[in-house]
Design an enzyme around this catalytic site. Structure first.
Site: not given
Ligand SMILES: [Zn+2]
Length: 402
Positions: A78, A172
């Site tokens: 992401d 993340e």
């Molecule tokens: Zn990163």
């Protein structure tokens, strides 16, 4: 495929995660990259390639030397939602020093005086944005480097290595990348996230982190008849804040210095709420910071009446250093690999956290390596081609059996 070809292929896909979503993955658009990577892993011949229901992708290369450790390599798919994640118009240029004009039409310029990291990139090839989006080097540079490594290893069956475990995670950037990571199924003895900046930096010390909510229960009454009766929750909230050490804030700290950060303060006379994050690399100082908050709340409750202040403290994550110290050879291995590739490595404390920190406390020791990506989370993000290529070489050394 060259690492830059992979990189440009991956950044073309918008994988912005979504803080406001409760689901995992937080955004449907992350699936496109996960499916592309799954297909590429299968085409390269990785084993047990698995894309699970929450967009976590795993793949493995069996050991050619069963005595060598099983080593994990992890990156996130992401990108952050702070700036637009598409449409990305990357541009490759040879950097000769000075400012870089990203967008002539809009007058967007990356100034050398604002970004000292540019000075180390003179004479190198950089991939930059057009100044309207991020680049996505955080962390598609890491993804591209790991995939390029896999291609190399699969093409060199004579290479001696232990089991190589590859994991790509969603979400993340919204702090959830480790949440549903299958540590047991991953089966690595230790791992590295490939999610840092400079290629020559290793990160294995991060903050201990907690959040604090301070609820102030006041008493509202007409200001004209408030004497000895009103307890203005807003003023009491300021009193609470005023008792914290004035210099232990993000604006005044660096390196290993911790802080209290007030990130929200809202309310009326009757009720107010202050929200903080608390950070410190040192576990004892971290505990002291939380204790200080408790004692301020206790003192003010004595002054203004029981239950005027309600304090809710919650730990978020811990410094992975204490877990990494149990396996110092994980750092040695990375340092040796960087030196073997001609670099002069440095261990740098992170003023934040990583998925690797969470994974380290889930049983998978996981320091962070660089990617050659810089200025993440903004329109001035760029990737250094030569550093990306170096990181592929570093990963080869790391996975190679001794
Ligand atoms: Zn990163």
């Amino acid at each position: 495929m060259k690492v830059e070809e992979r990189f440009l292929r991956y950044v073309a896909l918008d994988t912005t995660s979504d803080e406001s979503s409760e689901s995992c993955p937080s955004s449907e658009r992350q699936w496109a990259l996960a499916k592309l990577l799954k297909q590429e892993m299968e085409e390269l011949g990785l084993s047990q390639v698995r894309l699970d229901a929450h967009c976590y992708l795993y793949g493995f290369i069996p050991a050619t030397d069963p005595a060598a450790p099983a080593i994990g390599l992890i990156a996130h798919m992401d990108t952050v939602d702070a700036v637009p994640g598409s449409p990305i118009h990357p541009r490759l240029l040879r950097y000769e020093g000075g400012d870089i004009e990203l967008n002539a039409e809009k007058g967007i310029v990356m100034k050398a005086k604002d970004f000292s990291c540019l000075s180390r990139c003179v004479g190198k090839d950089l991939i930059v944005t057009d100044g309207t989006t991020l680049l996505g080097a955080d962390d598609k540079a890491g993804v591209a480097e790991i995939m390029t490594l896999c291609e190399y290893v699969m093409a060199h069956p004579d290479m001696r290595h232990g089991k190589i475990c590859v994991g790509f995670t969603p979400d993340e950037e919204i702090g959830r990348g480790a949440d549903l990571f299958d540590v047991t199924g991953f089966g690595a003895d230790f791992a590295y996230t490939v999610d840092g900046g400079s290629a020559d930096e290793i990160e294995y010390e991060n903050f201990n982190a907690a959040s604090a909510r301070v609820l102030v229960h006041g008493f509202s009454i007409h200001p004209g008849s408030a004497k000895n009766k009103m307890r203005n929750a807003l003023r009491l909230g300021m009193e609470f804040h005023g008792m914290l050490p004035p210099n232990e804030i993000p604006e005044c700290t660096e390196g290993y210095e911790g802080f209290y950060h007030l990130n929200s303060f809202r309310g009326e006379e009757q009720e107010a709420e202050l929200r903080y994050i608390i950070r410190d690399h040192d576990r004892a100082k971290f505990a002291q910071k939380k204790e200080r908050m408790r004692s301020i709340a206790a003192y003010l409750n004595e002054k203004y009446g029981e239950n005027t202040f309600e304090l809710i403290l919650k730990d978020s994550y811990y410094n992975m250093k204490e877990k990494v110290q149990e396996k110092p050879y994980v750092i040695t291995r990375a340092l040796d690999a960087l030196r073997a590739c001609g670099m002069n490595p440095a261990c740098v404390p992170i003023r934040g956290g990583t998925d690797g920190a969470r994974l380290s406390f889930m049983g998978l020791v996981c320091p962070n390596l660089g990617t050659g990506g810089y200025n993440g989370h903004g329109i001035f993000e760029f990737a250094c081609l030569q550093e990306m290529q170096s990181m592929v070489e570093v990963l080869k050394k790391i996975v190679a059996a001794d």
